[in-house]
Design an enzyme around this catalytic site. Sequence first.
Site, PDB file in Angstrom:
ATOM      1  N   LYS A 150       0.978   4.226  -2.978  1.00  0.00           N
ATOM      2  CA  LYS A 150       0.682   5.645  -2.759  1.00  0.00           C
ATOM      3  C   LYS A 150       1.898   6.524  -3.057  1.00  0.00           C
ATOM      4  CE  LYS A 150      -3.655   5.579  -1.532  1.00  0.00           C
ATOM      5  NZ  LYS A 150      -4.695   6.326  -2.283  1.00  0.00           N
ATOM      6  N   TYR A 209       0.838  -1.206   0.000  1.00  0.00           N
ATOM      7  CA  TYR A 209       0.000   0.000   0.000  1.00  0.00           C
ATOM      8  C   TYR A 209       0.869   1.251   0.000  1.00  0.00           C
ATOM      9  CZ  TYR A 209      -3.113   3.645   1.753  1.00  0.00           C
ATOM     10  OH  TYR A 209      -3.805   4.823   1.913  1.00  0.00           O
TER      11      TYR A 209
END
EC number: 1.1.1.330
Length: 351
Positions: A229, A225
């Site tokens: 990002k 994750y």
Amino acid sequence: MGSLSDISFFDHLQELARRDCCVNALLWCAFTVGAVKLTTFMLSLISIALETTVLPSASYKKYGARKGAYALVTGASDGIGKEFALQLASKGFNVLLVSRTEAKLLELKQEIMAKYKVDARVLSVDFGVDNRLTYTAISELCGELPVTVLVNNVGVSHSIPVSFLETTEEELRGIITVNNTATLMVTQTVAPLVIANARRLQCRGLVLTMGSFGGLLPTPLLATYSGSKAFLQAWSAALAGELAPHNVDVQIVLSYLVTSAMSKVRRASALIPTPRAFVRSTLASLGRRVGAQERYATCTPYWSHALYHFLIENTVGVHSRLANAINYRFHADIRKRALRKAARKAAEKQE
């Protein structure tokens, strides 16, 4: 005629004078650099305070608000995406709502149309499936509509913090597909329409993408994750440079925790706002950096997040070993609590 001792003495004095000049020059350089750094630090803090409390909110007329323009929001059925749709509608945009759960989208559509008297249209798609038909459907939804605003909000994270080596292939691929592939494909589908519509309506276009502190700071136990990002930060800043000549503003919005299904935090606090408060601060701060003082085309809008971002960036550093270690301990603790909770639920089912 002076003695040798007199000559040595004067030579010594001259040498000391030369050394003093060098020392003084170094001291003045150090003082100047320190003064500039301190002044910059204080001015940045003042800027954050002004941008979060005093300066007027951004105007959306330049993006076609109340002139028939449309805003497309992905991940619009819940949380931050839902608030983007509601608050953009309140500013006079018609809205295109794109997400997975059709029932929630239809309910939101009715709420927006009744409350704000604007047009609202929905499209139910699963961004977790990498299917070209999804983007064809989005293109057809936009059709000839004057879309001038795109909000890339859709995103997923790990179910709980987990080491990269223990992350399942399904979860890994799901995160990359939704956070990266879908965001890029939606933008590649919609941005050309934004450019054309901005030119036709003689206004500006806007592409907003939701980032995260998980991408700002490398985050152990959320490695996939975090990487997804961080990728969006670099991509969005590069895209900003490409679309600027076309009168399209591109900005990535960074947030710390917000009360939502993804964060699993239910109670708001000074550091953890509701989606409504966070989106309000985002739309008010458009075009400003707030906490992201040193980052191009980036905004950390909510006041406590802004201070947190600025202080980390200007003290330990976002890529420091200390920040990494603190992040690891924080998420290791979350993982332990999540596993204990799962174990309790499993025990209750057996009883």
